[in-house]
Motif scaffolding. Structure first.
Motif, PDB file in Angstrom:
ATOM      1  N   ARG A   3       0.835  -1.212   0.000  1.00  9.87           N
ATOM      2  CA  ARG A   3       0.000   0.000   0.000  1.00  9.87           C
ATOM      3  C   ARG A   3       0.866   1.256   0.000  1.00  9.87           C
ATOM      4  O   ARG A   3       0.568   2.223  -0.698  1.00  9.87           O
ATOM      5  CB  ARG A   3      -0.913  -0.010   1.225  1.00  9.87           C
ATOM      6  N   GLY A   4       1.965   1.239   0.775  1.00  7.89           N
ATOM      7  CA  GLY A   4       2.836   2.407   0.817  1.00  7.89           C
ATOM      8  C   GLY A   4       3.520   2.651  -0.511  1.00  7.89           C
ATOM      9  O   GLY A   4       3.632   3.798  -0.969  1.00  7.89           O
ATOM     10  N   ALA A   5       4.008   1.575  -1.151  1.00  8.05           N
ATOM     11  CA  ALA A   5       4.657   1.722  -2.455  1.00  8.05           C
ATOM     12  C   ALA A   5       3.671   2.213  -3.501  1.00  8.05           C
ATOM     13  O   ALA A   5       4.001   3.061  -4.344  1.00  8.05           O
ATOM     14  CB  ALA A   5       5.262   0.393  -2.887  1.00  8.05           C
ATOM     15  N   ARG A   6       2.456   1.704  -3.437  1.00  8.16           N
ATOM     16  CA  ARG A   6       1.435   2.131  -4.404  1.00  8.16           C
ATOM     17  C   ARG A   6       1.087   3.603  -4.212  1.00  8.16           C
ATOM     18  O   ARG A   6       0.951   4.354  -5.190  1.00  8.16           O
ATOM     19  CB  ARG A   6       0.185   1.265  -4.247  1.00  8.16           C
ATOM     20  N   ALA A   7       0.985   4.036  -2.955  1.00  6.45           N
ATOM     21  CA  ALA A   7       0.666   5.441  -2.688  1.00  6.45           C
ATOM     22  C   ALA A   7       1.790   6.355  -3.165  1.00  6.45           C
ATOM     23  O   ALA A   7       1.540   7.429  -3.720  1.00  6.45           O
ATOM     24  CB  ALA A   7       0.420   5.642  -1.198  1.00  6.45           C
ATOM     25  N   MET A   8       3.051   5.927  -2.970  1.00  6.37           N
ATOM     26  CA  MET A   8       4.175   6.730  -3.436  1.00  6.37           C
ATOM     27  C   MET A   8       4.193   6.828  -4.949  1.00  6.37           C
ATOM     28  O   MET A   8       4.450   7.913  -5.517  1.00  6.37           O
ATOM     29  CB  MET A   8       5.486   6.128  -2.935  1.00  6.37           C
ATOM     30  N   LEU A   9       3.914   5.725  -5.633  1.00  3.34           N
ATOM     31  CA  LEU A   9       3.869   5.747  -7.091  1.00  3.34           C
ATOM     32  C   LEU A   9       2.794   6.699  -7.605  1.00  3.34           C
ATOM     33  O   LEU A   9       3.016   7.475  -8.541  1.00  3.34           O
ATOM     34  CB  LEU A   9       3.620   4.339  -7.633  1.00  3.34           C
ATOM     35  N   ILE A  10       1.633   6.653  -6.974  1.00  2.00           N
ATOM     36  CA  ILE A  10       0.545   7.544  -7.393  1.00  2.00           C
ATOM     37  C   ILE A  10       0.934   8.996  -7.163  1.00  2.00           C
ATOM     38  O   ILE A  10       0.700   9.869  -8.014  1.00  2.00           O
ATOM     39  CB  ILE A  10      -0.749   7.188  -6.631  1.00  2.00           C
ATOM     40  N   ALA A  11       1.546   9.267  -6.006  1.00  2.68           N
ATOM     41  CA  ALA A  11       1.949  10.639  -5.697  1.00  2.68           C
ATOM     42  C   ALA A  11       2.992  11.162  -6.681  1.00  2.68           C
ATOM     43  O   ALA A  11       3.028  12.355  -7.002  1.00  2.68           O
ATOM     44  CB  ALA A  11       2.496  10.707  -4.269  1.00  2.68           C
ATOM     45  N   LEU A  12       3.856  10.267  -7.194  1.00  2.00           N
ATOM     46  CA  LEU A  12       4.872  10.677  -8.143  1.00  2.00           C
ATOM     47  C   LEU A  12       4.331  10.811  -9.559  1.00  2.00           C
ATOM     48  O   LEU A  12       4.759  11.682 -10.324  1.00  2.00           O
ATOM     49  CB  LEU A  12       6.037   9.668  -8.142  1.00  2.00           C
ATOM     50  N   ILE A  13       3.388   9.959  -9.913  1.00  2.10           N
ATOM     51  CA  ILE A  13       2.908   9.923 -11.295  1.00  2.10           C
ATOM     52  C   ILE A  13       1.888  11.010 -11.576  1.00  2.10           C
ATOM     53  O   ILE A  13       1.895  11.613 -12.666  1.00  2.10           O
ATOM     54  CB  ILE A  13       2.317   8.529 -11.608  1.00  2.10           C
ATOM     55  N   ILE A  14       0.992  11.293 -10.627  1.00  2.00           N
ATOM     56  CA  ILE A  14      -0.104  12.234 -10.885  1.00  2.00           C
ATOM     57  C   ILE A  14       0.391  13.590 -11.403  1.00  2.00           C
ATOM     58  O   ILE A  14      -0.177  14.117 -12.371  1.00  2.00           O
ATOM     59  CB  ILE A  14      -0.960  12.399  -9.617  1.00  2.00           C
ATOM     60  N   PRO A  15       1.441  14.202 -10.829  1.00  2.00           N
ATOM     61  CA  PRO A  15       1.886  15.493 -11.381  1.00  2.00           C
ATOM     62  C   PRO A  15       2.330  15.413 -12.834  1.00  2.00           C
ATOM     63  O   PRO A  15       2.282  16.415 -13.559  1.00  2.00           O
ATOM     64  CB  PRO A  15       3.057  15.887 -10.467  1.00  2.00           C
ATOM     65  N   PHE A  16       2.741  14.230 -13.277  1.00  2.00           N
ATOM     66  CA  PHE A  16       3.216  14.092 -14.649  1.00  2.00           C
ATOM     67  C   PHE A  16       2.073  13.917 -15.643  1.00  2.00           C
ATOM     68  O   PHE A  16       2.325  13.751 -16.835  1.00  2.00           O
ATOM     69  CB  PHE A  16       4.204  12.928 -14.744  1.00  2.00           C
ATOM     70  N   TRP A  17       0.834  13.930 -15.162  1.00  2.00           N
ATOM     71  CA  TRP A  17      -0.295  13.994 -16.076  1.00  2.00           C
ATOM     72  C   TRP A  17      -0.424  15.402 -16.672  1.00  2.00           C
ATOM     73  O   TRP A  17      -1.110  15.594 -17.668  1.00  2.00           O
ATOM     74  CB  TRP A  17      -1.578  13.625 -15.341  1.00  2.00           C
ATOM     75  N   ILE A  18       0.240  16.358 -16.042  1.00  2.00           N
ATOM     76  CA  ILE A  18       0.204  17.743 -16.511  1.00  2.00           C
ATOM     77  C   ILE A  18       1.327  17.957 -17.523  1.00  2.00           C
ATOM     78  O   ILE A  18       2.391  17.350 -17.426  1.00  2.00           O
ATOM     79  CB  ILE A  18       0.351  18.716 -15.324  1.00  2.00           C
ATOM     80  N   ASN A  19       1.093  18.821 -18.478  1.00  2.00           N
ATOM     81  CA  ASN A  19       2.079  19.121 -19.498  1.00  2.00           C
ATOM     82  C   ASN A  19       3.387  19.602 -18.881  1.00  2.00           C
ATOM     83  O   ASN A  19       3.399  20.275 -17.849  1.00  2.00           O
ATOM     84  CB  ASN A  19       1.516  20.195 -20.433  1.00  2.00           C
ATOM     85  N   GLU A  20       4.511  19.264 -19.518  1.00  2.00           N
ATOM     86  CA  GLU A  20       5.827  19.628 -18.993  1.00  2.00           C
ATOM     87  C   GLU A  20       5.999  21.134 -18.867  1.00  2.00           C
ATOM     88  O   GLU A  20       6.614  21.622 -17.917  1.00  2.00           O
ATOM     89  CB  GLU A  20       6.932  19.073 -19.901  1.00  2.00           C
ATOM     90  N   VAL A  21       5.436  21.878 -19.811  1.00  2.00           N
ATOM     91  CA  VAL A  21       5.546  23.334 -19.751  1.00  2.00           C
ATOM     92  C   VAL A  21       4.854  23.876 -18.504  1.00  2.00           C
ATOM     93  O   VAL A  21       5.388  24.740 -17.796  1.00  2.00           O
ATOM     94  CB  VAL A  21       4.962  23.974 -21.020  1.00  2.00           C
ATOM     95  N   LEU A  22       3.669  23.343 -18.200  1.00  2.00           N
ATOM     96  CA  LEU A  22       2.932  23.810 -17.027  1.00  2.00           C
ATOM     97  C   LEU A  22       3.654  23.413 -15.739  1.00  2.00           C
ATOM     98  O   LEU A  22       3.674  24.183 -14.772  1.00  2.00           O
ATOM     99  CB  LEU A  22       1.517  23.238 -17.041  1.00  2.00           C
ATOM    100  N   ARG A  23       4.252  22.232 -15.731  1.00  2.00           N
ATOM    101  CA  ARG A  23       5.000  21.824 -14.537  1.00  2.00           C
ATOM    102  C   ARG A  23       6.230  22.704 -14.338  1.00  2.00           C
ATOM    103  O   ARG A  23       6.595  23.037 -13.212  1.00  2.00           O
ATOM    104  CB  ARG A  23       5.413  20.357 -14.655  1.00  2.00           C
ATOM    105  N   THR A  24       6.867  23.083 -15.429  1.00  2.00           N
ATOM    106  CA  THR A  24       8.012  23.976 -15.316  1.00  2.00           C
ATOM    107  C   THR A  24       7.585  25.371 -14.883  1.00  2.00           C
ATOM    108  O   THR A  24       8.286  26.036 -14.106  1.00  2.00           O
ATOM    109  CB  THR A  24       8.755  24.046 -16.663  1.00  2.00           C
ATOM    110  N   LEU A  25       6.421  25.825 -15.357  1.00  2.00           N
ATOM    111  CA  LEU A  25       5.899  27.114 -14.912  1.00  2.00           C
ATOM    112  C   LEU A  25       5.587  27.100 -13.420  1.00  2.00           C
ATOM    113  O   LEU A  25       5.719  28.130 -12.742  1.00  2.00           O
ATOM    114  CB  LEU A  25       4.649  27.476 -15.716  1.00  2.00           C
ATOM    115  N   ALA A  26       5.170  25.935 -12.918  1.00  2.00           N
ATOM    116  CA  ALA A  26       4.939  25.824 -11.477  1.00  2.00           C
ATOM    117  C   ALA A  26       6.243  26.043 -10.714  1.00  2.00           C
ATOM    118  O   ALA A  26       6.259  26.710  -9.667  1.00  2.00           O
ATOM    119  CB  ALA A  26       4.345  24.453 -11.152  1.00  2.00           C
TER     120      ALA A  26
END
Length: 295
Positions: free
Chosen positions: A108-131
């Motif tokens: 469960r902990g590994a799955r939660a960490m994976l989700i936390a890492l992957i979700i931000p990458f659903w956003i475009n790279e330009v928008l993540r860099t602007l953040a």
């Protein structure tokens, strides 16, 4: 052998179609563009009326121009060094995390960490860099937080080399994490437990057991991260400063601002050769082959 295996598995009909599609993709998307770039790079930048004339001859001037220009040469070397630094920092950040996810954390902990890492990458790279641009701004959250804690008295200008490195490490962290995680997850936990029972320290366990087992994943992550960092444009353009220009910005300027596609093609091919050399060096350093990396 691979072609014969493909034909045996899918039959001559479907297997042949797959081979033809792969060949068309390689020719159309890999060979043809690079051959066109090579042709451009070996020609001088001429006016349309001069094309086909006596000046339209193959030359290495576009390649030697990089090494004769001290500014561009310095930016190229800085890009090489900066990409290597991004790779090293990303490896240092992701290796402990990958080991924790593979061998320490619960499912469960590994799955939660994976989700936390992957979700931000659903956003475009330009928008993540602007953040990151907002985060590192002169009056942004990072400076406000550090001032509140009393760590700094005045806001710090994070833009430049620091901002570019931070943005790239964040942007390419998954390309380093997943190969290492996949490699470590195949290691038998009993080997680690046995070494620990025999008195081996944590450092010795990682140096003698974990890292040798995960070397293919580490090599893959380092290759991916270096190539992506060396070819990055968004992070240097948004988070950089005039004194922290990246080589890709020089290539962009030759193509779209200077209008010299021939010089830009030469610079782009030099960057391509650099990335190929890094791949070969990494494979030799980690003593793995392309088949191990492709797994």
């Amino acid at each position: 052998m691979a072609m014969a295996e493909l034909i045996r598995r899918f039959g001559p009909g479907l297997g042949g179609v797959i081979l033809i599609l792969v060949a068309l993709w390689i020719v159309g998307m890999v060979l043809a563009p690079n051959l066109m770039m090579l042709n451009f790079s070996l020609k001088p930048n001429l006016f349309p009326s001069e094309i086909g004339g006596p000046k339209d001859q193959y030359t290495l001037l576009n390649y030697t121009a990089l090494f004769s220009d001290p500014v561009h040469r310095a930016i190229f070397l800085k890009t090489v060094w900066g990409s290597a630094l991004v790779t090293a920092i990303t490896l240092a950040v992701t290796y402990p995390l990958a080991f924790w996810m593979a061998k320490v954390a619960s499912v469960r902990g590994a799955r939660a960490m994976l989700i936390a890492l992957i979700i931000p990458f659903w956003i475009n790279e330009v928008l993540r860099t602007l953040a990151w641009y907002i985060l590192l701004a002169f009056n942004g959250p990072l400076n406000i937080f550090l001032q509140t804690l009393g760590i700094i008295d005045q806001p710090v200008r994070w833009f430049g080399d620091t901002g570019v490195l931070a943005g790239m490490v964040y942007a390419y962290i998954l390309f380093m994490l997943f190969p290492i995680y996949n490699s470590i997850s195949t290691l038998e936990t009993a080997q680690i437990d046995a070494a620990r029972d025999l008195g081996a320290s944590t450092l010795r366990i990682h140096r003698r057991i974990v890292i040798p087992h995960a070397k293919a994943g580490i090599a893959t992550g380092c290759v991916f991260t270096f190539m992506l960092a060396a070819g990055s444009y968004v992070a240097p353009a948004l988070l950089g400063s005039p004194g922290s220009r990246w080589f890709t910005e020089i290539i962009y300027n030759w193509f779209f601002e200077g209008g010299n596609w021939n010089r830009g093609a030469a610079y782009a091919l030099i960057l391509l050769v650099l990335c190929m050399a890094v791949v070969l060096a990494a494979l030799r350093l980690f003593r793995v082959n392309l088949a191990d990396v492709a797994k």
